[in-house]
Structures are given as structure tokens and as C-alpha cells.
Design an enzyme around this catalytic site. Structure first.
Site, PDB file in Angstrom:
ATOM      1  N   GLY A   4      42.725  36.423  36.444  1.00  0.00           N
ATOM      2  CA  GLY A   4      42.422  35.240  35.632  1.00  0.00           C
ATOM      3  C   GLY A   4      43.538  34.662  34.911  1.00  0.00           C
ATOM      4  O   GLY A   4      43.320  34.069  34.016  1.00  0.00           O
ATOM      5  N   LYS A   5      44.601  34.965  35.339  1.00  0.00           N
ATOM      6  CA  LYS A   5      45.867  34.346  34.499  1.00  0.00           C
ATOM      7  C   LYS A   5      45.935  32.741  34.732  1.00  0.00           C
ATOM      8  O   LYS A   5      46.112  31.963  33.615  1.00  0.00           O
ATOM      9  CB  LYS A   5      47.249  34.969  34.686  1.00  0.00           C
ATOM     10  CG  LYS A   5      47.546  34.857  36.070  1.00  0.00           C
ATOM     11  CD  LYS A   5      48.765  35.907  36.359  1.00  0.00           C
ATOM     12  CE  LYS A   5      49.456  35.863  37.781  1.00  0.00           C
ATOM     13  NZ  LYS A   5      48.391  35.292  38.539  1.00  0.00           N
ATOM     14  N   GLU A  72      52.555  30.460  38.225  1.00  0.00           N
ATOM     15  CA  GLU A  72      53.138  31.154  39.176  1.00  0.00           C
ATOM     16  C   GLU A  72      54.748  31.092  38.563  1.00  0.00           C
ATOM     17  O   GLU A  72      55.572  31.277  39.624  1.00  0.00           O
ATOM     18  CB  GLU A  72      53.079  30.425  40.549  1.00  0.00           C
ATOM     19  CG  GLU A  72      51.699  30.445  41.248  1.00  0.00           C
ATOM     20  CD  GLU A  72      51.137  31.850  41.433  1.00  0.00           C
ATOM     21  OE1 GLU A  72      51.701  32.922  41.551  1.00  0.00           O
ATOM     22  OE2 GLU A  72      49.862  31.747  41.812  1.00  0.00           O
ATOM     23  N   CYS A 128      40.387  47.366  39.312  1.00  0.00           N
ATOM     24  CA  CYS A 128      40.920  48.008  40.509  1.00  0.00           C
ATOM     25  C   CYS A 128      39.983  48.122  41.629  1.00  0.00           C
ATOM     26  O   CYS A 128      38.698  48.397  41.283  1.00  0.00           O
ATOM     27  CB  CYS A 128      41.269  49.624  40.098  1.00  0.00           C
ATOM     28  SG  CYS A 128      41.958  50.472  41.567  1.00  0.00           S
TER      29      CYS A 128
HETATM   30 ZN   LIG Z   1      42.238  52.818  40.232  1.00  0.00          ZN
END
Ligand SMILES: [Zn+2]
Length: 182
Positions: A4-5, A72, A128
Site C-alpha cells: 500500500g505504499k 517506484e 506474508c
Molecule cells: Zn511468513
């Protein structure tokens, strides 16, 4: 990558616009995944931007701006650091979004130096895909070696430190067994 940057960059720039500040957004010209003229985030919340082949071009293009956004940023070379410092020194607020680590888990391009000279650093995290912990790493699912491999869900996974290490170990084992077959 999925943290979400870009959304956070757009959120800050939109707030500056509401405050009637003059805003310009730049990105490296090589990032043409969606639209050449837009910073487009994964949730399609987009904002107009100007692709530039080299960071120096921002110095002229940003004349008269209150706020400059860079998306970016990891794909620019080290000269981006000096350009951002020059902009900030002349009173421009500079907001830079970029990946801090590459797919090998190494500091990415000008990002470490930018974090050093910035007054404020915000690290946004993905989740993750393996275990649900906070993810700081981009694990490359494909075998390609190029550092600049643009693309979305197919090529990379957001992973935590542990699952990134596990993946790198598995990759190393695969490479070894492939080598033994030859
Ligand atoms: Zn992990």
C-alpha cells in the site's frame, strides 16, 4: 510490493491538493505497467504522473511546485538522492515511495540513502502470503535474474523474514539438484 505504499503516497498528495498546494508526481519512465501518465496503485486509486527517464529532469519540471511525489523510486539511480535534496533545500516538500529491498533482500537502489537524508520515514508492510505475519520482503516466484522485473501477482510474493529465508533456501536446493542432473 503489496504494502500500500503507492496508496499512501496518493493519500498524502491528495491531502496536499485539498490544501490548494501545487503538486507534481514523477516516476521512472521504465515503469509502464498500466498507464504511462498515471501513478496507478493496486486498488485502481490513481493520480496523474509524469514519467521521467532520469531524476534530473524533475528539477526543471518541478519548478513552482509545493509538493513533489516520486513513485517506484527504487528504479531511479543514485542521482535521485541529490535531486530530492536540492528540491527540499529550495523549500519543496518531497514524498518518495519505493521498495526498500530487492528480491534478494538487499537494499534497493537509492532507497537506503533517501531514508538516511529524510526527516521522516514510514515503513508500510504487506502481509506474508505464507503465514500472515507482517511482510517486508518481496520473494520472487519466477527464476529470472534481472533486478528490474516489472509485474504483479505472478512474479512476486510478499513474505515475512522467516518465510523469505525458507523460500531462498528452497530455491538454492532446487538450483543444486538441477545442476546435478546436467
Ligand atoms: Zn511468513
Amino acid at each position: 510490493m503489496f504494502s500500500g505504499k503507492t496508496e499512501e503516497l496518493i493519500r498524502r498528495l491528495n491531502r496536499a491538493k485539498i490544501a490548494r498546494q501545487r503538486v507534481e508526481i514523477f516516476k521512472p519512465a521504465l515503469d509502464t505497467r498500466y498507464h504511462a501518465e498515471d501513478v496507478v496503485s493496486h486498488n485502481q486509486n490513481s493520480i496523474r504522473s509524469t514519467p521521467v527517464p532520469v531524476a534530473q529532469e524533475m528539477l526543471l519540471l518541478a519548478a513552482g511546485c509545493d509538493v513533489v511525489g516520486v513513485d517506484e523510486a527504487q528504479f531511479f539511480d543514485e542521482s535521485l538522492v541529490d535531486v530530492c535534496v536540492q528540491l527540499a533545500n529550495r523549500g519543496t516538500r518531497v514524498i518518495v515511495a519505493g521498495l526498500d529491498m530487492d528480491y534478494m533482500g538487499q537494499p534497493f537502489g537509492p532507497m537506503p540513502a533517501l531514508m538516511a537524508v529524510a526527516e521522516f520515514v514510514t515503513k508500510v508492510h504487506a502481509i506474508c502470503v505464507c503465514c500472515g505475519e507482517l511482510a517486508s520482503y518481496s520473494f520472487r516466484v519466477t527464476a529470472a535474474e534481472s533486478k528490474i522485473l516489472l509485474g504483479e501477482t505472478d512474479a512476486y510474493e510478499a513474505r515475512c523474514r522467516y518465510c523469505f529465508q525458507e523460500g531462498m533456501r528452497e530455491k538454492a536446493a532446487e538450483t543444486t539438484s538441477q545442476a546435478e542432473l546436467k
